[in-house]
Design an enzyme around this catalytic site. Sequence first.
Site, PDB file in Angstrom:
ATOM      1  N   THR A 165       0.850  -1.184   0.000  1.00 43.73           N
ATOM      2  CA  THR A 165       0.000   0.000   0.000  1.00 43.73           C
ATOM      3  C   THR A 165       0.888   1.236   0.000  1.00 43.73           C
ATOM      4  OG1 THR A 165      -1.642  -1.204   1.287  1.00 43.73           O
ATOM      5  CG2 THR A 165      -1.846   1.189   1.225  1.00 43.73           C
ATOM      6  N   LYS A 167       2.261   4.662   1.025  1.00 43.73           N
ATOM      7  CA  LYS A 167       2.282   5.423   2.270  1.00 43.73           C
ATOM      8  C   LYS A 167       3.027   6.730   2.061  1.00 43.73           C
ATOM      9  CE  LYS A 167       0.410   1.930   4.546  1.00 43.73           C
ATOM     10  NZ  LYS A 167      -0.930   1.968   5.129  1.00 43.73           N
ATOM     11  N   LYS A 169      -0.810   7.147   3.159  1.00 42.30           N
ATOM     12  CA  LYS A 169      -1.959   6.823   2.323  1.00 42.30           C
ATOM     13  C   LYS A 169      -2.794   8.044   1.975  1.00 42.30           C
ATOM     14  CE  LYS A 169      -4.618   5.197   6.351  1.00 42.30           C
ATOM     15  NZ  LYS A 169      -5.335   4.017   6.889  1.00 42.30           N
ATOM     16  N   LYS A 193      -0.814  -0.351  -4.348  1.00 43.42           N
ATOM     17  CA  LYS A 193      -2.229  -0.296  -4.000  1.00 43.42           C
ATOM     18  C   LYS A 193      -2.627   1.054  -3.426  1.00 43.42           C
ATOM     19  CE  LYS A 193      -5.199  -2.272  -0.405  1.00 43.42           C
ATOM     20  NZ  LYS A 193      -5.229  -1.013   0.362  1.00 43.42           N
ATOM     21  N   ASP A 195      -4.894   2.884  -0.761  1.00 43.05           N
ATOM     22  CA  ASP A 195      -5.505   2.437   0.484  1.00 43.05           C
ATOM     23  C   ASP A 195      -7.009   2.636   0.402  1.00 43.05           C
ATOM     24  OD1 ASP A 195      -5.507   1.233   2.951  1.00 43.05           O
ATOM     25  OD2 ASP A 195      -3.948   2.526   3.773  1.00 43.05           O
ATOM     26  N   GLU A 196      -7.723   2.060   1.371  1.00 40.19           N
ATOM     27  CA  GLU A 196      -9.182   2.025   1.285  1.00 40.19           C
ATOM     28  C   GLU A 196      -9.824   3.408   1.270  1.00 40.19           C
ATOM     29  OE1 GLU A 196      -8.171   2.010   5.661  1.00 40.19           O
ATOM     30  OE2 GLU A 196      -7.400   1.017   3.864  1.00 40.19           O
ATOM     31  N   HIS A 286     -11.116  -4.611  -1.007  1.00 40.99           N
ATOM     32  CA  HIS A 286     -10.724  -4.259   0.357  1.00 40.99           C
ATOM     33  C   HIS A 286     -11.918  -4.450   1.279  1.00 40.99           C
ATOM     34  CE1 HIS A 286      -9.039  -2.125   3.780  1.00 40.99           C
ATOM     35  NE2 HIS A 286      -7.873  -2.104   3.153  1.00 40.99           N
ATOM     36  N   ARG A 287     -11.642  -4.866   2.520  1.00 35.27           N
ATOM     37  CA  ARG A 287     -12.721  -5.178   3.463  1.00 35.27           C
ATOM     38  C   ARG A 287     -12.928  -4.091   4.515  1.00 35.27           C
ATOM     39  NH1 ARG A 287     -10.337  -9.815   7.597  1.00 35.27           N
ATOM     40  NH2 ARG A 287      -8.366  -8.770   8.093  1.00 35.27           N
ATOM     41  N   HIS A 319      -8.761  -9.078   1.044  1.00 35.83           N
ATOM     42  CA  HIS A 319      -7.974  -8.999   2.272  1.00 35.83           C
ATOM     43  C   HIS A 319      -8.509  -9.988   3.308  1.00 35.83           C
ATOM     44  CE1 HIS A 319      -5.707  -5.063   1.663  1.00 35.83           C
ATOM     45  NE2 HIS A 319      -6.365  -5.275   0.539  1.00 35.83           N
ATOM     46  N   SER A 371      -2.210  -8.569   4.565  1.00 33.78           N
ATOM     47  CA  SER A 371      -1.777  -7.179   4.634  1.00 33.78           C
ATOM     48  C   SER A 371      -2.032  -6.638   6.031  1.00 33.78           C
ATOM     49  CB  SER A 371      -2.532  -6.341   3.589  1.00 33.78           C
ATOM     50  OG  SER A 371      -2.165  -4.985   3.654  1.00 33.78           O
TER      51      SER A 371
END
EC number: 4.1.1.39
Length: 471
Positions: A165, A167, A169, A193, A195-196, A286-287, A319, A371
């Site tokens: 991810t 950073k 983020k 990635k 981030d959410e 993503h959860r 995830h 992750s």
Amino acid sequence: MSKKYDAGVKEYRDTYWTPDYVPLDTDLLACFKCTGQEGVPKEEVAAAVAAESSTGTWSTVWSELLTDLDFYKGRCYRIEDVPGDKESFYAFIAYPLDLFEEGSITNVLTSLVGNVFGFKALRHLRLEDIRFPMAFIKSCYGPPNGIQVERDRMNKYGRPLLGCTIKPKLGLSGKNYGRVVYECLRGGLDFTKDDENINSQPFQRWQNRFEFVAEAIKLSEQETGERKGHYLNVTANTPEEMYERAEFAKELGMPIIMHDFITGGFTANTGLSKWCRKNGMLLHIHRAMHAVIDRHPKHGIHFRVLAKCLRLSGGDQLHTGTVVGKLEGDRQTTLGYIDQLRESFVPEDRSRGNFFDQDWGSMPGVFAVASGGIHVWHMPALVTIFGDDSVLQFGGGTHGHPWGSAAGAAANRVALEACVKARNAGRHLEKESRDILTEAAKHSPELAIALETWKEIKFEFDTVDKLDVQN
């Protein structure tokens, strides 16, 4: 009317507690962990759950005579004690398949957990597991691509995939964000990635991010000769905006997009999954928000249910936690829902939290994504736990390298390849982890520095949500 209508109120167990019922192959089965109010019999509590999640209401109504209520009702057919918990019990409920719209996870969850959790007869209620019948599974769209198609698209075989991810983020401009993506990918990662919670904020609008990320991917592919990807988060405040972002990612030639499936919703997720299959895009899931729902051991929905629902709704990667990192999740439970994501048949196994046999038929599998708080010292355990069909994502474990993100990525790649080589040679990764990594570090200064940097970093907190057999 052929039947007499008797107005009034009667106990739920008179209608919905059916211990002699034998579930049909076409029934949808659910296991709830119930904690009733003091003095309420278990049978009444369990029957109330069956009623309120299917056809029941608090009073007898005349319109029941207009249908075959006995055919459509949910039936509690078994009650079991919860190991180590004197207050709670398991209620096993069978629902006729005709209660649910074909292919609609939204409709299933609306019925099973939409109203009953507020029922006064209950102190706590948790949906532990669902057995989806094959007839329902065949009506669902499922993953847009699946594990094998994703490997073919990315041309990556024989090992877990590596990601991270970006950073920080939040707060980076689009150009600086793209620079970090480039550093990670040229260093040896397969994916980076969003981030959410990076969508389209004032400091970085989504179009700007997408364009700089696309440039970073193309440059890193030219330098490394490998296919690269970045999970571009298309989650948005409206479906129309979500599809606009997805279309733009496709125009840029990106291989994969991302969706926050719980906050975005199952309806949006299923639609996006269909779009991805039609348009040849991979879909990372993503959860975000899951722990609000699944972490309390007595109330909510267990993550294995959410994982099953996601496989049916559609996604190529999900995830799952790490076991060894900073996020909640014990080993056996995590293995249980990893099986539900990837296998074609998962047998009942209470030691892994699986309450039912689950036949997935020919539905494609989903990559499990590890992750959260992981670094190079965790690599042997991660390869052992997750196997090849996984994505191992090191955020801080990449960017926190003293020499920068490219060096952090290189350290992770060397550690991964050393573990895969050792495993293929028959070595025990977890027992020989130190030797395997230190041997590899002799030929990789990036890995040597990473091992020194994170040698004291551990997340040794007890798991809150344990398997009941462990309690």
